[in-house]
Design an enzyme around this catalytic site. Structure first.
Site, PDB file in Angstrom:
ATOM      1  N   LYS A 121       7.375  -4.561   7.462  1.00 48.70           N
ATOM      2  CA  LYS A 121       6.211  -4.783   6.587  1.00 48.70           C
ATOM      3  C   LYS A 121       6.586  -4.570   5.119  1.00 48.70           C
ATOM      4  O   LYS A 121       6.209  -5.371   4.256  1.00 48.70           O
ATOM      5  CB  LYS A 121       5.081  -3.834   7.006  1.00 48.70           C
ATOM      6  CG  LYS A 121       3.811  -3.960   6.187  1.00 48.70           C
ATOM      7  CD  LYS A 121       2.599  -3.537   6.984  1.00 48.70           C
ATOM      8  CE  LYS A 121       2.507  -2.038   7.192  1.00 48.70           C
ATOM      9  NZ  LYS A 121       2.219  -1.288   5.945  1.00 48.70           N
ATOM     10  N   ARG A 175      -9.096   4.655  -1.125  1.00 45.94           N
ATOM     11  CA  ARG A 175      -7.788   5.283  -1.410  1.00 45.94           C
ATOM     12  C   ARG A 175      -7.533   5.395  -2.912  1.00 45.94           C
ATOM     13  O   ARG A 175      -8.000   4.564  -3.697  1.00 45.94           O
ATOM     14  CB  ARG A 175      -6.670   4.489  -0.717  1.00 45.94           C
ATOM     15  CG  ARG A 175      -6.824   4.515   0.798  1.00 45.94           C
ATOM     16  CD  ARG A 175      -5.761   3.720   1.501  1.00 45.94           C
ATOM     17  NE  ARG A 175      -4.435   4.301   1.352  1.00 45.94           N
ATOM     18  CZ  ARG A 175      -3.326   3.737   1.827  1.00 45.94           C
ATOM     19  NH1 ARG A 175      -3.397   2.575   2.463  1.00 45.94           N
ATOM     20  NH2 ARG A 175      -2.161   4.319   1.669  1.00 45.94           N
ATOM     21  N   SER A 206       6.284   8.773  -3.275  1.00 43.48           N
ATOM     22  CA  SER A 206       5.642   7.509  -2.914  1.00 43.48           C
ATOM     23  C   SER A 206       6.468   6.310  -3.355  1.00 43.48           C
ATOM     24  O   SER A 206       6.657   6.071  -4.549  1.00 43.48           O
ATOM     25  CB  SER A 206       4.249   7.413  -3.542  1.00 43.48           C
ATOM     26  OG  SER A 206       3.763   6.094  -3.407  1.00 43.48           O
ATOM     27  N   GLN A 218       5.474   3.361  -2.970  1.00 41.97           N
ATOM     28  CA  GLN A 218       4.544   2.393  -3.563  1.00 41.97           C
ATOM     29  C   GLN A 218       4.436   2.611  -5.062  1.00 41.97           C
ATOM     30  O   GLN A 218       4.447   1.660  -5.842  1.00 41.97           O
ATOM     31  CB  GLN A 218       3.164   2.516  -2.903  1.00 41.97           C
ATOM     32  CG  GLN A 218       3.183   2.092  -1.440  1.00 41.97           C
ATOM     33  CD  GLN A 218       1.862   2.322  -0.740  1.00 41.97           C
ATOM     34  OE1 GLN A 218       0.921   2.850  -1.331  1.00 41.97           O
ATOM     35  NE2 GLN A 218       1.783   1.938   0.513  1.00 41.97           N
ATOM     36  N   ASP A 259       5.217   7.201   7.999  1.00 40.68           N
ATOM     37  CA  ASP A 259       4.269   6.401   8.784  1.00 40.68           C
ATOM     38  C   ASP A 259       4.321   6.730  10.272  1.00 40.68           C
ATOM     39  O   ASP A 259       3.515   6.208  11.051  1.00 40.68           O
ATOM     40  CB  ASP A 259       4.549   4.914   8.586  1.00 40.68           C
ATOM     41  CG  ASP A 259       4.186   4.463   7.173  1.00 40.68           C
ATOM     42  OD1 ASP A 259       3.325   5.101   6.547  1.00 40.68           O
ATOM     43  OD2 ASP A 259       4.779   3.476   6.698  1.00 40.68           O
ATOM     44  N   ARG A 285      -4.660  10.863   8.054  1.00 39.66           N
ATOM     45  CA  ARG A 285      -4.007  10.771   9.376  1.00 39.66           C
ATOM     46  C   ARG A 285      -3.908  12.111  10.092  1.00 39.66           C
ATOM     47  O   ARG A 285      -3.852  12.143  11.329  1.00 39.66           O
ATOM     48  CB  ARG A 285      -2.635  10.102   9.242  1.00 39.66           C
ATOM     49  CG  ARG A 285      -2.782   8.605   9.039  1.00 39.66           C
ATOM     50  CD  ARG A 285      -1.481   7.868   8.948  1.00 39.66           C
ATOM     51  NE  ARG A 285      -1.740   6.432   8.975  1.00 39.66           N
ATOM     52  CZ  ARG A 285      -0.881   5.502   8.565  1.00 39.66           C
ATOM     53  NH1 ARG A 285       0.300   5.859   8.090  1.00 39.66           N
ATOM     54  NH2 ARG A 285      -1.206   4.221   8.635  1.00 39.66           N
TER      55      ARG A 285
HETATM   56  C1  S3P Z   1       5.344   1.791   1.771  1.00 41.88           C
HETATM   57  C2  S3P Z   1       5.364   3.069   1.343  1.00 41.88           C
HETATM   58  C3  S3P Z   1       4.695   4.189   2.037  1.00 41.88           C
HETATM   59  C4  S3P Z   1       4.253   3.817   3.442  1.00 41.88           C
HETATM   60  C5  S3P Z   1       3.673   2.438   3.511  1.00 41.88           C
HETATM   61  C6  S3P Z   1       4.661   1.405   3.023  1.00 41.88           C
HETATM   62  C7  S3P Z   1       6.058   0.761   1.004  1.00 41.88           C
HETATM   63  O1  S3P Z   1       3.552   4.567   1.292  1.00 41.88           O
HETATM   64  O2  S3P Z   1       3.337   4.744   3.941  1.00 41.88           O
HETATM   65  O3  S3P Z   1       3.288   2.110   4.826  1.00 41.88           O
HETATM   66  O4  S3P Z   1       6.282  -0.358   1.526  1.00 41.88           O
HETATM   67  O5  S3P Z   1       6.420   1.048  -0.148  1.00 41.88           O
HETATM   68  P1  S3P Z   1       3.666   5.610   0.060  1.00 41.88           P
HETATM   69  O6  S3P Z   1       4.574   5.003  -0.902  1.00 41.88           O
HETATM   70  O7  S3P Z   1       2.275   5.737  -0.486  1.00 41.88           O
HETATM   71  O8  S3P Z   1       4.171   6.878   0.679  1.00 41.88           O
END
Ligand code: S3P
Length: 450
Positions: A28, A129, A174, A176, A327, A358
């Site tokens: 993903k 969120r 993070s 993200q 995750d 979670r």
């Molecule tokens: C992800 C980062 C993670 C993860 C998410 C996918 C990504 O989140 O939980 O399912 O693809 O960068 P966080 O960066 O908020 O930890």
């Protein structure tokens, strides 16, 4: 889009051995990034093995709204004709990212240093969120965001007209947030520097280098220092998306807890920033081995073989490992219920701001199913009952969270009585073939009347 449709209650019955091969979908994280980076270069990026889950399809739609041409050729083969760094057009519609925190946060970053105004929304889970963790650093580039209380979606971001590069220490572990800042840095002149104290998944760094950006990573006393040269010309790529270790987690854990099982999960990406669950399962005494270890596209890949493991024991999961399995805690907590002793999970505050809280979602369901769980703000402990001793027999809430729904379906394969969830529809966000794949192994996961 999950959360907008009709709930799909699902039940998982205790079943016989799970046997066979489980071909899980594409990763993903890499799928989102393939589409976004493909849209940010000139030329045609070819992608195979794309995850065709709702989260990624929402990102594909978004890239089209920004002016890229995204084409589905069938069977996971997609092309993206990009508009170049800084070439995003202003979308004439609200960007709806559905259930996907990764989608919205990465896209916000990618668009924040272009002179366009974009409004973002999502489903009830995503709209709850926190987005401040992304809009705070984007403000340093010159972007302005206005959202609901607490920095929640729907939210409008006015992109910086004259972006400046930033130096940013990511305050939470993070990927993200790190990725949003790096993607914003693409269209800022000069060098953008992102520092993370704990290493998180590094797909953005690897892929930016693959697309031709100049990016360096240095481990220092301050942390992992990532330096990106702004305004590169990214070159279109051919991308083979590896299969998702976070999806592999479900058939692997199902095999480990279900008597007599022997399941092969081929071609799983084992990037060390993602593989923490498998190490943890091995430490718990699981019969899990890597076969045919190899390297593909610069990433370690292996076939995972998981067998029923009757002598699991609880362990303390090192907090330093949390980012590499963030995750996977929901399904790990299910395995922990079937182990002897306590599984202690510390340093996991981030679990409280995922698609659901979670820790709360799993603790409620596990307790209802007869398993003791203790919890604090950033930790939880599952007190295992040992194989064959987990009662089950309850319906639990999936809280619009695909991984909660799948974790409880896995649990029902080995409890004394079936487990059900009020809504399995979110599973389609990341693992649309989950039911068929598990049925092919011998599981009895069924849809119920609402
Ligand atoms: C992800 C980062 C993670 C993860 C998410 C996918 C990504 O989140 O939980 O399912 O693809 O960068 P966080 O960066 O908020 O930890």
């Amino acid at each position: 889009m999950s959360g907008h449709g009709t709930p799909i209650p699902m039940i998982s019955h205790p079943c016989g051995p799970l046997v066979g091969e489980a071909h899980v979908p594409g990763d993903k994280s890499i799928s989102h990034r393939s589409l976004i980076l493909g849209a940010m270069c000139i030329g045609e990026t070819r992608i195979t093995g794309l995850l065709e889950g709702e989260d990624v399809l929402d990102t594909a739609k978004a890239m089209q709204a920004f002016g890229a041409t995204v084409t589905n050729h069938g069977d996971g083969a997609w092309t993206v004709s990009g508009v170049g760094v800084g070439g995003f057009a202003e979308p004439d519609q609200v960007i709806d990212c559905g259930n996907s925190g990764t989608g919205v946060r990465l896209i916000m970053g990618a668009a924040a240093t272009s002179p366009i105004t974009v409004t973002y929304t999502g489903d009830a889970s995503l709209n709850g969120r926190p987005m401040g963790r992304v809009t705070d650093p984007l403000a340093l580039f010159g972007a302005q965001a206005v959202g609901r209380a607490g920095g929640r979606l729907p939210m409008t971001v006015v992109g910086a007209r004259a972006p400046v590069p930033v130096r940013y220490v990511v305050p939470v572990p993070s990927a993200q947030v790190k990725s949003a800042v790096l993607l914003a840095g693409l269209n800022a002149p000069g060098q953008t520097v992102v520092i993370e104290k704990e290493a998180t998944r590094d797909h953005t760094e690897r892929m930016l280098q693959g697309f031709g950006a100049t990016l360096t990573v240095e481990d220092t006393d301050e942390g992992r220092v990532i330096t990106l040269d702004g305004q590169p010309e990214l070159a279109a790529q051919t991308i083979v998306v590896p299969r998702d270790p976070s999806s592999a987690a479900f058939p692997v854990c199902a095999a480990i807890i279900t008597p007599g099982s022997d399941v092969l999960v081929p071609n799983i990406g084992l990037n060390p920033t993602r593989a923490g669950l498998f190490t943890t399962l091995q430490e718990m005494g699981a019969d899990l081995v890597y076969e045919n270890m190899r390297e593909e596209g610069g990433e370690p890949v292996a076939d995972l073989r998981a067998k029923f493991s009757p002598d699991l024991r609880g362990i303390a999961v090192p907090p330093a490992r949390a980012a590499s399995m963030i995750d996977e805690y929901p399904v790990l907590s299910v395995v922990a219920a079937f182990a002897e002793g306590v599984t202690d999970m510390q340093g996991v505050k981030e679990l409280r701001v995922k698609e659901s809280d979670r820790i709360d979602a799993m603790a409620k369901g596990l307790r209802a199913a007869g398993v003791r769980v203790d919890e604090g703000l950033d930790w939880w402990k599952v007190i295992g009952l040992g194989h064959g001793n987990v009662p089950g027999g309850v319906r639990v809430a999936s809280q619009l969270d695909h991984r909660i729904a799948m974790a409880f379906m896995v649990m029902g394969m080995a409890t004394q009585e079936p487990m059900s969830v009020d809504d399995g529809s979110p599973i389609a966000t990341s693992f649309p073939i989950f039911e068929d794949l598990m049925a092919g192994l011998g599981a009895q996961v069924l849809r119920m009347d609402a």
